[in-house]
Design an enzyme around this catalytic site. Structure first.
Site, PDB file in Angstrom:
ATOM      1  N   HIS A   1      35.489 108.613  -2.983  1.00  0.00           N
ATOM      2  CA  HIS A   1      34.287 108.250  -2.227  1.00  0.00           C
ATOM      3  C   HIS A   1      34.590 108.091  -0.733  1.00  0.00           C
ATOM      4  CE1 HIS A   1      30.772 105.716  -1.059  1.00  0.00           C
ATOM      5  NE2 HIS A   1      30.177 106.381  -2.044  1.00  0.00           N
TER       6      HIS A   1
ATOM      7  N   SER B   1      31.585 109.900  -8.941  1.00  0.00           N
ATOM      8  CA  SER B   1      30.147 109.695  -8.786  1.00  0.00           C
ATOM      9  C   SER B   1      29.334 110.968  -8.691  1.00  0.00           C
ATOM     10  CB  SER B   1      29.876 108.838  -7.550  1.00  0.00           C
ATOM     11  OG  SER B   1      30.384 109.453  -6.372  1.00  0.00           O
TER      12      SER B   1
ATOM     13  N   ASN C   1      21.167 104.506 -10.472  1.00  0.00           N
ATOM     14  CA  ASN C   1      22.367 104.238 -11.268  1.00  0.00           C
ATOM     15  C   ASN C   1      22.224 103.030 -12.191  1.00  0.00           C
ATOM     16  OD1 ASN C   1      23.774 106.374  -9.941  1.00  0.00           O
ATOM     17  ND2 ASN C   1      24.112 105.014  -8.201  1.00  0.00           N
TER      18      ASN C   1
ATOM     19  N   LYS D   1      25.108  98.937 -10.134  1.00  0.00           N
ATOM     20  CA  LYS D   1      24.834 100.138 -10.915  1.00  0.00           C
ATOM     21  C   LYS D   1      24.482  99.718 -12.338  1.00  0.00           C
ATOM     22  CE  LYS D   1      27.350 103.261  -7.879  1.00  0.00           C
ATOM     23  NZ  LYS D   1      27.496 102.321  -6.753  1.00  0.00           N
TER      24      LYS D   1
ATOM     25  N   HIS E   1      31.401 103.591 -11.422  1.00  0.00           N
ATOM     26  CA  HIS E   1      30.471 104.323 -12.295  1.00  0.00           C
ATOM     27  C   HIS E   1      30.878 104.289 -13.764  1.00  0.00           C
ATOM     28  CE1 HIS E   1      27.817 106.083  -9.222  1.00  0.00           C
ATOM     29  NE2 HIS E   1      28.891 106.002  -8.447  1.00  0.00           N
TER      30      HIS E   1
ATOM     31  N   ASP F   1      38.796 102.861  -8.420  1.00  0.00           N
ATOM     32  CA  ASP F   1      37.371 102.529  -8.309  1.00  0.00           C
ATOM     33  C   ASP F   1      36.700 102.792  -9.658  1.00  0.00           C
ATOM     34  OD1 ASP F   1      34.596 102.509  -7.834  1.00  0.00           O
ATOM     35  OD2 ASP F   1      34.860 103.131  -5.753  1.00  0.00           O
TER      36      ASP F   1
ATOM     37  N   GLU G   1      39.323 107.427  -8.527  1.00  0.00           N
ATOM     38  CA  GLU G   1      38.197 106.800  -9.217  1.00  0.00           C
ATOM     39  C   GLU G   1      38.425 106.976 -10.711  1.00  0.00           C
ATOM     40  OE1 GLU G   1      34.345 107.982  -7.644  1.00  0.00           O
ATOM     41  OE2 GLU G   1      35.218 108.272  -5.636  1.00  0.00           O
TER      42      GLU G   1
END
Length: 381
Positions: free
Chosen positions: A126, A174, A40, A233, A202, A199, A170
Site C-alpha cells: 500500500h 487490497s 470494505n 473494514k 483486508h 499489514d 500485506e
C-alpha cells in the site's frame, strides 16, 4: 507567483483528466438502495445492532470526540480495553490504537527502519507503507509481487551487511485480493533474522478460525514482528492498530511517531463500536466457511461468464480492464444497473491494469450474484 501556481495546478489536473485518471468525490445519500460492492464492510457490521448500541452508549458516556491527543487526555479506559482485546485476539502482548491505517503504516515504517538499514518490500504494498519507508531514510528494494524466491535472493545478497533488514508485505492485497505464503515467510524470517512488518487490514474478520487474519488461517499466528490492522473494514468502525512483541516498539511510536503524538485520538464511539464488532466477529465465526465459499462462487460465476478473475476465497475480486477509461465506463454502467463498484486506476494500481474491484460482504445472495453478472455481460465488453 500565485498565477504560476494556479497554472501548474490546472495543467496537472487537465493531464489527469485526459488520461482518464481524474478522481472526483461523489456524496452518497442515505437513501441509496444500490448493492454496495465497493466498500470494505465485509461482515456487514457497520449497521449491526450490537455495534450501533455500543457506539451510542459510548457517545452518551464519553461524548462525540476524544477531544485531545492520547498523550494529553484523549486516551480513555475504552482505548485501553480495545488494545487489550486486540492483542489477545491476535496473539501479541502489545497493541496501540491509532486513527487510521495510513497513519499506522506511516508511523511504523517511518520510525523503525533507519538510514543504513534496508527494506525489502513487495512491489504492490500500500502507498502508506511506501511513503513511510521513504520517510525513514532506509534503502528500499522491491521484489516482484508475491515472489518469495526473489525475496530470498535479496535476503542472501543483503546478508552480512551492516544495518537491519526489514521485510514488508500485506496478507491480503487490497487491489488483487491475493496473498503470499505466510508460512514460507515465517520460515524465511527464522533463517535470515529480518524484521517482518505485515499489514493484515483486508484479512481481519474474513480469515482465520477466530477471524484474526491470515496468519491464523495459515497456521503461523503472531509470526510477524509487527502487524498493522484496521478497525474500519470488516469491523465496521473506524481507526487502526499496531501489534508487536517488543514493548519498545509501542513506546517508540507513543513517543516519536508524529501521527500518534500530534493527533486528536480516536473518538470513543468508534472505539466502542470496534469492541462490539470483535465480539460479533467471534459470534459469526461458525459462518466463515460459508463466506469463503461465497467468494469462490462469485469467482466461478464470473469465470464461466467469460471474465478473467483470480482464484481464491478472499473478499476482494478484481476484474482487470487494462485501460483506465474503459474501467470507468464499466463502473458507471454497473452503477446505473444498481451495483456500486469502484474503478481502480493508476497510480493505485500499475499502468495498464485499471480494474473494477468487487468487495464482497457476507450477506450477498445468489440472486445478487446472478444479477451482477448479467449486468456486467449486458455492457457488451
Amino acid at each position: 507567483m500565485k498565477d504560476r501556481v494556479d497554472q501548474r495546478l490546472r495543467e496537472a489536473l487537465a493531464a489527469r483528466e485526459d488520461a482518464g485518471l481524474l478522481r472526483k468525490i461523489t456524496a452518497r445519500p442515505s437513501t441509496d438502495s444500490r448493492t454496495n460492492l465497493a466498500g470494505n464492510d465485509y461482515l456487514d457490521l457497520a449497521h449491526d445492532p450490537a455495534v450501533l448500541i455500543a457506539a451510542a452508549e459510548a457517545l452518551h458516556t464519553w461524548g462525540a470526540s476524544a477531544s485531545a491527543s492520547a498523550l494529553v487526555t484523549g486516551y480513555t479506559e475504552l482505548h485501553a480495553k480495545l488494545e487489550e482485546t486486540l492483542a489477545a485476539w491476535h496473539g501479541y502482548p502489545h497493541a496501540l490504537v491509532m486513527n487510521s491505517g495510513y497513519a499506522a503504516n506511516g508511523a511504523v515504517l517511518g520510525q523503525l527502519p533507519k538510514p543504513g538499514d534496508v527494506v525489502l518490500a513487495d512491489r504492490l504494498i500500500h502507498a502508506s507503507m511506501v511513503n513511510g519507508i521513504l520517510s525513514s531514510g532506509a534503502r528500499l528494494r522491491r521484489f516482484a509481487h508475491n515472489d518469495l524466491d526473489a525475496l530470498e535472493l535479496m535476503l542472501v545478497e543483503e546478508s552480512g551487511r551492516d544495518g537491519a533488514v526489514f521485510v514488508v508485505t500485506e496478507s491480503i492485497y487490497s487491489m488483487d485480493g491475493d496473498a503470499p505464503d505466510l508460512s514460507r515467510l515465517t520460515a524465511l524470517r527464522a533463517r535470515h533474522g529480518f524484521v517482518w512488518i505485515l499489514d493484515e487490514a483486508h484479512a481481519t474478520g474474513w480469515h482465520g478460525l477466530s477471524g484474526s487474519g491470515l496468519q491464523e488461517e495459515q497456521g503461523c499466528r503472531a509470526a510477524a514482528d509487527v502487524v498493522v490492522g484496521t478497525l474500519g473494514k470488516a469491523l465496521g468502525s473506524q481507526g487502526a492498530y499496531v501489534l508487536c512483541h517488543n514493548p519498545d516498539i509501542r513506546e517508540t511510536l507513543v513517543n516519536l511517531a508524529g501521527e500518534f503524538v500530534y493527533s486528536t485520538h480516536l473518538a470513543p464511539p468508534a472505539v466502542a463500536a470496534a469492541l462490539a464488532a470483535i465480539s460479533r466477529t467471534h459470534d459469526l465465526s461458525v459462518d466463515r466457511p460459508r463466506w469463503h465459499n461465497l467468494s469462490r462462487e462469485w469467482r466461478e460465476g464470473l469465470s464461466e461468464a467469460g471474465f478473467s478473475v483470480p482464484s481464491g476465497h478472499s473478499p476482494i475480486i478484481p476484474i482487470v480492464m487494462g485501460d483506465a477509461v474503459r474501467a470507468l465506463k464499466v463502473a458507471e454502467g454497473l452503477r446505473a444497473s444498481g451495483f456500486l463498484v469502484a474503478a481502480i486506476r493508476p497510480p493505485t494500481v500499475p499502468d495498464g491494469t485499471a480494474r473494477v474491484r468487487i468487495s464482497l460482504h457476507r450477506n450477498l445472495t445468489e440472486n445478487t450474484r446472478a444479477g451482477f453478472i448479467a449486468a456486467l455481460k449486458g455492457l457488451n465488453l
